[in-house]
Design a protein around this motif. Sequence first.
Motif, mmCIF file in Angstrom:
data_model
loop_
_atom_site.group_PDB
_atom_site.id
_atom_site.type_symbol
_atom_site.label_atom_id
_atom_site.label_comp_id
_atom_site.label_asym_id
_atom_site.label_seq_id
_atom_site.Cartn_x
_atom_site.Cartn_y
_atom_site.Cartn_z
ATOM 1 N N GLU A 1 79.859 41.038 53.122
ATOM 2 C CA GLU A 1 80.210 39.797 53.818
ATOM 3 C C GLU A 1 81.708 39.689 54.084
ATOM 4 O OE1 GLU A 1 78.697 36.608 51.499
ATOM 5 O OE2 GLU A 1 76.597 37.119 51.874
ATOM 6 N N HIS A 2 82.393 40.813 54.143
ATOM 7 C CA HIS A 2 83.842 40.786 54.361
ATOM 8 C C HIS A 2 84.238 42.076 55.060
ATOM 9 C CE1 HIS A 2 84.218 43.758 51.132
ATOM 10 N NE2 HIS A 2 83.350 43.010 50.458
ATOM 11 N N GLY A 3 85.501 42.112 55.470
ATOM 12 C CA GLY A 3 86.015 43.300 56.133
ATOM 13 C C GLY A 3 87.326 42.989 56.820
ATOM 14 N N ASP A 4 87.782 43.895 57.658
ATOM 15 C CA ASP A 4 89.014 43.694 58.399
ATOM 16 C C ASP A 4 88.847 42.559 59.393
ATOM 17 O OD1 ASP A 4 91.620 44.269 59.428
ATOM 18 O OD2 ASP A 4 90.643 45.292 61.110
ATOM 19 N N ARG A 5 89.724 41.593 59.304
ATOM 20 C CA ARG A 5 89.637 40.393 60.145
ATOM 21 C C ARG A 5 88.261 39.740 59.994
ATOM 22 N NH1 ARG A 5 92.629 43.285 65.154
ATOM 23 N NH2 ARG A 5 91.597 45.056 64.144
ATOM 24 N N ASP A 6 87.461 39.639 61.048
ATOM 25 C CA ASP A 6 86.164 38.973 60.913
ATOM 26 C C ASP A 6 85.000 39.959 60.874
ATOM 27 O OD1 ASP A 6 86.603 39.686 63.570
ATOM 28 O OD2 ASP A 6 85.469 37.994 64.381
ATOM 29 N N SER A 7 85.279 41.208 60.511
ATOM 30 C CA SER A 7 84.234 42.227 60.449
ATOM 31 C C SER A 7 83.230 41.916 59.345
ATOM 32 C CB SER A 7 84.852 43.603 60.190
ATOM 33 O OG SER A 7 85.741 43.949 61.230
ATOM 34 N N LEU A 8 81.952 42.193 59.631
ATOM 35 C CA LEU A 8 80.882 41.878 58.691
ATOM 36 C C LEU A 8 79.801 42.949 58.711
ATOM 37 C CD1 LEU A 8 80.297 38.117 59.652
ATOM 38 C CD2 LEU A 8 81.400 38.916 57.565
ATOM 39 N N GLY A 9 79.064 43.026 57.611
ATOM 40 C CA GLY A 9 77.811 43.756 57.599
ATOM 41 C C GLY A 9 77.894 45.259 57.512
ATOM 42 N N LEU A 10 76.757 45.887 57.753
ATOM 43 C CA LEU A 10 76.611 47.336 57.615
ATOM 44 C C LEU A 10 77.553 48.116 58.518
ATOM 45 C CD1 LEU A 10 72.718 47.618 57.501
ATOM 46 C CD2 LEU A 10 74.294 48.054 55.615
ATOM 47 N N PHE A 11 77.741 47.622 59.732
ATOM 48 C CA PHE A 11 78.559 48.344 60.711
ATOM 49 C C PHE A 11 79.920 47.683 60.931
ATOM 50 C CE2 PHE A 11 74.152 49.353 61.631
ATOM 51 C CZ PHE A 11 74.182 50.726 61.810
ATOM 52 N N GLN A 12 80.233 46.664 60.103
ATOM 53 C CA GLN A 12 81.495 45.941 60.237
ATOM 54 C C GLN A 12 81.701 45.461 61.673
ATOM 55 O OE1 GLN A 12 84.163 45.339 57.379
ATOM 56 N NE2 GLN A 12 81.976 45.013 57.027
ATOM 57 N N GLN A 13 80.686 44.800 62.192
ATOM 58 C CA GLN A 13 80.735 44.270 63.553
ATOM 59 C C GLN A 13 81.434 42.906 63.542
ATOM 60 O OE1 GLN A 13 76.543 44.566 63.727
ATOM 61 N NE2 GLN A 13 76.513 46.502 64.849
ATOM 62 N N ARG A 14 82.133 42.589 64.620
ATOM 63 C CA ARG A 14 82.956 41.386 64.664
ATOM 64 C C ARG A 14 82.364 40.331 65.605
ATOM 65 N NH1 ARG A 14 88.951 42.789 66.010
ATOM 66 N NH2 ARG A 14 89.099 40.577 65.466
ATOM 67 N N PRO A 15 82.064 39.158 65.074
ATOM 68 C CA PRO A 15 81.570 38.076 65.936
ATOM 69 C C PRO A 15 82.514 37.770 67.094
ATOM 70 C CG PRO A 15 81.269 37.513 63.635
ATOM 71 C CD PRO A 15 82.094 38.761 63.657
ATOM 72 N N SER A 16 83.815 37.860 66.838
ATOM 73 C CA SER A 16 84.794 37.526 67.872
ATOM 74 C C SER A 16 84.807 38.539 69.012
ATOM 75 C CB SER A 16 86.202 37.444 67.264
ATOM 76 O OG SER A 16 86.608 38.711 66.753
ATOM 77 N N GLN A 17 84.195 39.706 68.778
ATOM 78 C CA GLN A 17 84.149 40.742 69.812
ATOM 79 C C GLN A 17 82.779 40.838 70.480
ATOM 80 O OE1 GLN A 17 87.069 42.381 70.681
ATOM 81 N NE2 GLN A 17 87.847 40.803 69.284
ATOM 82 N N GLY A 18 81.966 39.813 70.283
ATOM 83 C CA GLY A 18 80.701 39.739 71.001
ATOM 84 C C GLY A 18 79.528 40.467 70.372
ATOM 85 N N TRP A 19 79.626 40.828 69.100
ATOM 86 C CA TRP A 19 78.534 41.550 68.449
ATOM 87 C C TRP A 19 77.400 40.634 68.014
ATOM 88 C CZ3 TRP A 19 77.940 46.725 68.327
ATOM 89 C CH2 TRP A 19 79.060 47.503 68.644
ATOM 90 N N GLY A 20 77.635 39.346 68.001
ATOM 91 C CA GLY A 20 76.624 38.398 67.564
ATOM 92 C C GLY A 20 77.232 37.367 66.642
ATOM 93 N N THR A 21 76.416 36.429 66.189
ATOM 94 C CA THR A 21 76.884 35.427 65.244
ATOM 95 C C THR A 21 76.987 36.075 63.859
ATOM 96 O OG1 THR A 21 74.663 34.698 64.600
ATOM 97 C CG2 THR A 21 75.656 33.661 66.554
ATOM 98 N N PRO A 22 77.758 35.478 62.951
ATOM 99 C CA PRO A 22 77.812 36.018 61.588
ATOM 100 C C PRO A 22 76.427 36.159 60.962
ATOM 101 C CG PRO A 22 79.588 34.449 61.891
ATOM 102 C CD PRO A 22 78.733 34.363 63.133
ATOM 103 N N ARG A 23 75.579 35.182 61.178
ATOM 104 C CA ARG A 23 74.225 35.244 60.605
ATOM 105 C C ARG A 23 73.446 36.426 61.182
ATOM 106 N NH1 ARG A 23 69.778 30.295 60.463
ATOM 107 N NH2 ARG A 23 68.123 31.466 59.372
#
Length: 304
Positions: free
Chosen positions: A99-121
């Motif tokens: 549930e953490h990472g660089d800036r707003d990165s999250l999850g298995l692939f460290q995808q960022r909500p701010s970059q259009g990967w989806g909502t945090p949930r």
Amino acid sequence: MSEQFPTTPRRRSRSGAALLVLLALAGYLVVQYVSGGAGAPDCRVVAADGDGTAYEFTPEQAVNAATITAVGVNRGLPERAVTIALATALQESALRNIEHGDRDSLGLFQQRPSQGWGTPRQIMDPAYAAGVFYEHLEKVPDYEKLRLTDAAQRVQRSGYPLAYAKHERDATLLAAALTGRAAATLTCEGRAVGDGGGTGPDAVRSALVRDFGRDAMAQAGAEVGATGATGAAGAARTSGRTVTVPVEGREHGWQVAHWAVANASALRVERVSYGGREWTAGTTDSEWRPSAAASDAVRIVTVH
């Protein structure tokens, strides 16, 4: 002045000891991050050709690897795509849904909500995260012909573009087993984790739908039934501890069988049988042993 010096070495000694403690702690945390958690790995995958190549990993990592693979196969993607996805997740999160990472990165692939990967949930849902990774990978021209690290970088745009390459061997072993190409190569101890909530045959069915998709499971006709039942594929009938999943072909069968073993600790699976082989939780060597298991269905027996 000479009388002032005796205190200096002692201060440096304390500082040096403190530094060593901090370095040791940092090293421990790194090991825990890379291995996916505390304790010895409970799962192992080996090369089908018996050359001794192996990769050991934790039940948490096993569940996530199985989900990533199932989502890819359900999309009709080749094993190479699964290998790329697994190597990427190994690098980005050590196959942990963090549930953490660089800036707003999250999850298995460290995808960022701010970059259009989806909502945090959404991103914290492993099946969604894998699906959106594959969606981007499929847009990379000729990704199957690219070096793994190049294909992964086209999707991730990481600051460390060469880092994915070091995980290719382990990802290749996992992909071969979890896509079903390499039979009876993935085992786990199957020690139960958690408080037992969300386990049993209904939980297994829900997890199958989560990873493989409702349509795929409906088409297969997976049913909850009895241990040791006989009859048509998917038609087990008495005690209620078995999930029977009809399969089409050897690779499909081993994909489901390995998926069940990978989820054994989380779902409290006691036994998995398919294609003349059977795995039982808690055995000393956790190997697939010869059995009378048929090849028309995978049978997953839960503890309760």
